[in-house]
Design a protein around this motif. Sequence first.
Motif, PDB file in Angstrom:
ATOM      1  N   ASP A  51       0.838  -1.213   0.000  1.00  0.00           N
ATOM      2  CA  ASP A  51       0.000   0.000   0.000  1.00  0.00           C
ATOM      3  C   ASP A  51       0.865   1.253   0.000  1.00  0.00           C
ATOM      4  O   ASP A  51       0.618   2.193  -0.753  1.00  0.00           O
ATOM      5  CB  ASP A  51      -0.935   0.028   1.217  1.00  0.00           C
ATOM      6  CG  ASP A  51      -2.110  -0.918   1.098  1.00  0.00           C
ATOM      7  OD1 ASP A  51      -2.343  -1.457  -0.001  1.00  0.00           O
ATOM      8  OD2 ASP A  51      -2.795  -1.117   2.119  1.00  0.00           O
ATOM      9  N   PHE A  52       1.885   1.268   0.840  1.00  0.00           N
ATOM     10  CA  PHE A  52       2.718   2.459   0.959  1.00  0.00           C
ATOM     11  C   PHE A  52       3.559   2.689  -0.299  1.00  0.00           C
ATOM     12  O   PHE A  52       3.580   3.793  -0.848  1.00  0.00           O
ATOM     13  CB  PHE A  52       3.613   2.349   2.193  1.00  0.00           C
ATOM     14  CG  PHE A  52       4.435   3.575   2.447  1.00  0.00           C
ATOM     15  CD1 PHE A  52       3.843   4.809   2.633  1.00  0.00           C
ATOM     16  CD2 PHE A  52       5.820   3.498   2.508  1.00  0.00           C
ATOM     17  CE1 PHE A  52       4.599   5.946   2.872  1.00  0.00           C
ATOM     18  CE2 PHE A  52       6.579   4.622   2.756  1.00  0.00           C
ATOM     19  CZ  PHE A  52       5.973   5.849   2.933  1.00  0.00           C
ATOM     20  N   THR A  53       4.243   1.654  -0.754  1.00  0.00           N
ATOM     21  CA  THR A  53       5.160   1.854  -1.874  1.00  0.00           C
ATOM     22  C   THR A  53       4.457   1.966  -3.226  1.00  0.00           C
ATOM     23  O   THR A  53       4.931   2.690  -4.099  1.00  0.00           O
ATOM     24  CB  THR A  53       6.221   0.736  -1.939  1.00  0.00           C
ATOM     25  OG1 THR A  53       5.578  -0.530  -2.060  1.00  0.00           O
ATOM     26  CG2 THR A  53       7.106   0.753  -0.696  1.00  0.00           C
ATOM     27  N   GLU A  54       3.337   1.277  -3.395  1.00  0.00           N
ATOM     28  CA  GLU A  54       2.669   1.289  -4.695  1.00  0.00           C
ATOM     29  C   GLU A  54       1.560   2.334  -4.810  1.00  0.00           C
ATOM     30  O   GLU A  54       1.336   2.879  -5.881  1.00  0.00           O
ATOM     31  CB  GLU A  54       2.107  -0.100  -4.996  1.00  0.00           C
ATOM     32  CG  GLU A  54       3.196  -1.166  -5.132  1.00  0.00           C
ATOM     33  CD  GLU A  54       2.648  -2.573  -5.174  1.00  0.00           C
ATOM     34  OE1 GLU A  54       1.446  -2.758  -5.452  1.00  0.00           O
ATOM     35  OE2 GLU A  54       3.437  -3.507  -4.900  1.00  0.00           O
ATOM     36  N   LYS A  86      -7.952  -3.917  22.346  1.00  0.00           N
ATOM     37  CA  LYS A  86      -7.369  -3.624  23.650  1.00  0.00           C
ATOM     38  C   LYS A  86      -5.844  -3.574  23.545  1.00  0.00           C
ATOM     39  O   LYS A  86      -5.250  -4.376  22.826  1.00  0.00           O
ATOM     40  CB  LYS A  86      -7.775  -4.707  24.655  1.00  0.00           C
ATOM     41  CG  LYS A  86      -9.252  -4.717  24.970  1.00  0.00           C
ATOM     42  CD  LYS A  86      -9.578  -5.784  25.987  1.00  0.00           C
ATOM     43  CE  LYS A  86     -11.072  -5.799  26.270  1.00  0.00           C
ATOM     44  NZ  LYS A  86     -11.420  -6.826  27.241  1.00  0.00           N
ATOM     45  N   PRO A  87      -5.201  -2.657  24.272  1.00  0.00           N
ATOM     46  CA  PRO A  87      -3.732  -2.593  24.263  1.00  0.00           C
ATOM     47  C   PRO A  87      -3.113  -3.928  24.654  1.00  0.00           C
ATOM     48  O   PRO A  87      -3.610  -4.609  25.555  1.00  0.00           O
ATOM     49  CB  PRO A  87      -3.424  -1.521  25.306  1.00  0.00           C
ATOM     50  CG  PRO A  87      -4.652  -0.672  25.358  1.00  0.00           C
ATOM     51  CD  PRO A  87      -5.802  -1.626  25.110  1.00  0.00           C
ATOM     52  N   GLY A  88      -2.068  -4.293  23.943  1.00  0.00           N
ATOM     53  CA  GLY A  88      -1.360  -5.534  24.246  1.00  0.00           C
ATOM     54  C   GLY A  88      -1.930  -6.764  23.570  1.00  0.00           C
ATOM     55  O   GLY A  88      -1.393  -7.851  23.707  1.00  0.00           O
ATOM     56  N   THR A  89      -3.033  -6.607  22.829  1.00  0.00           N
ATOM     57  CA  THR A  89      -3.606  -7.751  22.120  1.00  0.00           C
ATOM     58  C   THR A  89      -3.204  -7.671  20.656  1.00  0.00           C
ATOM     59  O   THR A  89      -2.926  -6.592  20.128  1.00  0.00           O
ATOM     60  CB  THR A  89      -5.141  -7.779  22.239  1.00  0.00           C
ATOM     61  OG1 THR A  89      -5.678  -6.597  21.636  1.00  0.00           O
ATOM     62  CG2 THR A  89      -5.575  -7.854  23.693  1.00  0.00           C
ATOM     63  N   PRO A  90      -3.157  -8.802  19.960  1.00  0.00           N
ATOM     64  CA  PRO A  90      -2.789  -8.785  18.541  1.00  0.00           C
ATOM     65  C   PRO A  90      -3.763  -7.939  17.710  1.00  0.00           C
ATOM     66  O   PRO A  90      -4.954  -7.854  18.023  1.00  0.00           O
ATOM     67  CB  PRO A  90      -2.877 -10.260  18.136  1.00  0.00           C
ATOM     68  CG  PRO A  90      -2.780 -11.024  19.415  1.00  0.00           C
ATOM     69  CD  PRO A  90      -3.396 -10.142  20.467  1.00  0.00           C
ATOM     70  N   CYS A  91      -3.233  -7.332  16.668  1.00  0.00           N
ATOM     71  CA  CYS A  91      -4.073  -6.546  15.757  1.00  0.00           C
ATOM     72  C   CYS A  91      -5.017  -7.478  15.009  1.00  0.00           C
ATOM     73  O   CYS A  91      -4.638  -8.582  14.626  1.00  0.00           O
ATOM     74  CB  CYS A  91      -3.210  -5.804  14.745  1.00  0.00           C
ATOM     75  SG  CYS A  91      -2.120  -4.584  15.489  1.00  0.00           S
ATOM     76  N   THR A  92      -6.245  -7.040  14.828  1.00  0.00           N
ATOM     77  CA  THR A  92      -7.208  -7.847  14.086  1.00  0.00           C
ATOM     78  C   THR A  92      -7.507  -7.252  12.719  1.00  0.00           C
ATOM     79  O   THR A  92      -8.155  -7.885  11.908  1.00  0.00           O
ATOM     80  CB  THR A  92      -8.529  -7.986  14.874  1.00  0.00           C
ATOM     81  OG1 THR A  92      -9.039  -6.676  15.141  1.00  0.00           O
ATOM     82  CG2 THR A  92      -8.308  -8.728  16.179  1.00  0.00           C
ATOM     83  N   ILE A  93      -7.049  -6.022  12.469  1.00  0.00           N
ATOM     84  CA  ILE A  93      -7.208  -5.411  11.153  1.00  0.00           C
ATOM     85  C   ILE A  93      -5.849  -4.906  10.692  1.00  0.00           C
ATOM     86  O   ILE A  93      -4.952  -4.671  11.496  1.00  0.00           O
ATOM     87  CB  ILE A  93      -8.244  -4.261  11.147  1.00  0.00           C
ATOM     88  CG1 ILE A  93      -7.831  -3.153  12.113  1.00  0.00           C
ATOM     89  CG2 ILE A  93      -9.636  -4.767  11.471  1.00  0.00           C
ATOM     90  CD1 ILE A  93      -8.731  -1.929  12.044  1.00  0.00           C
ATOM     91  N   ASP A  94      -5.681  -4.767   9.398  1.00  0.00           N
ATOM     92  CA  ASP A  94      -4.402  -4.365   8.820  1.00  0.00           C
ATOM     93  C   ASP A  94      -4.556  -2.978   8.209  1.00  0.00           C
ATOM     94  O   ASP A  94      -4.480  -2.809   7.007  1.00  0.00           O
ATOM     95  CB  ASP A  94      -3.968  -5.390   7.765  1.00  0.00           C
ATOM     96  CG  ASP A  94      -2.476  -5.313   7.481  1.00  0.00           C
ATOM     97  OD1 ASP A  94      -1.744  -4.651   8.229  1.00  0.00           O
ATOM     98  OD2 ASP A  94      -2.044  -5.934   6.495  1.00  0.00           O
ATOM     99  N   LYS A  95      -4.842  -1.991   9.064  1.00  0.00           N
ATOM    100  CA  LYS A  95      -4.987  -0.616   8.608  1.00  0.00           C
ATOM    101  C   LYS A  95      -4.006   0.245   9.392  1.00  0.00           C
ATOM    102  O   LYS A  95      -4.092   0.327  10.616  1.00  0.00           O
ATOM    103  CB  LYS A  95      -6.405  -0.109   8.797  1.00  0.00           C
ATOM    104  CG  LYS A  95      -6.592   1.308   8.282  1.00  0.00           C
ATOM    105  CD  LYS A  95      -8.021   1.775   8.402  1.00  0.00           C
ATOM    106  CE  LYS A  95      -8.129   3.195   7.873  1.00  0.00           C
ATOM    107  NZ  LYS A  95      -9.474   3.723   8.009  1.00  0.00           N
ATOM    108  N   TRP A  96      -3.089   0.875   8.665  1.00  0.00           N
ATOM    109  CA  TRP A  96      -2.022   1.641   9.286  1.00  0.00           C
ATOM    110  C   TRP A  96      -2.154   3.114   8.955  1.00  0.00           C
ATOM    111  O   TRP A  96      -2.539   3.490   7.853  1.00  0.00           O
ATOM    112  CB  TRP A  96      -0.677   1.114   8.801  1.00  0.00           C
ATOM    113  CG  TRP A  96      -0.440  -0.310   9.199  1.00  0.00           C
ATOM    114  CD1 TRP A  96      -0.843  -1.434   8.527  1.00  0.00           C
ATOM    115  CD2 TRP A  96       0.209  -0.763  10.374  1.00  0.00           C
ATOM    116  NE1 TRP A  96      -0.472  -2.561   9.214  1.00  0.00           N
ATOM    117  CE2 TRP A  96       0.188  -2.171  10.348  1.00  0.00           C
ATOM    118  CE3 TRP A  96       0.820  -0.115  11.445  1.00  0.00           C
ATOM    119  CZ2 TRP A  96       0.756  -2.940  11.353  1.00  0.00           C
ATOM    120  CZ3 TRP A  96       1.393  -0.883  12.439  1.00  0.00           C
ATOM    121  CH2 TRP A  96       1.350  -2.283  12.392  1.00  0.00           C
TER     122      TRP A  96
END
Length: 109
Positions: A51-54, A86-96
């Motif tokens: 997403d970032f590079t392209e 919640k803080p400290g839990t794995p990310c469930t979405i891939d949005k940066w």
Amino acid sequence: GEVRMNMIGDTCTGIIHKKPKAGGISAVGGTGSIYTFYKPDAPEFATLMSDFTEKDLPTLMANLELSGEPLPLWWTADFINSDPGKPGTPCTIDKWIVGEFNCSCVGIS
């Protein structure tokens, strides 16, 4: 935490995932934060990288109202995941979301 892309022009040379120490709120160096280093083709960040590079890089300078200027020679882009979990839990979405671009004081980790 955050993900930092170390860039030379439009080429990512490495990725650093910076996480605060347990109970901490900052991933700044010297605070006990944990740095994990990845190659640019790390599968964990494949969507962010493409997403970032392209999509983003080709219009970045124009979007910053710097049309006609080249990308910096050596710079970083820091991203924070927008997952509302919640803080400290794995990310469930891939949005940066970009938190910072740096080209004046790039640290070497």
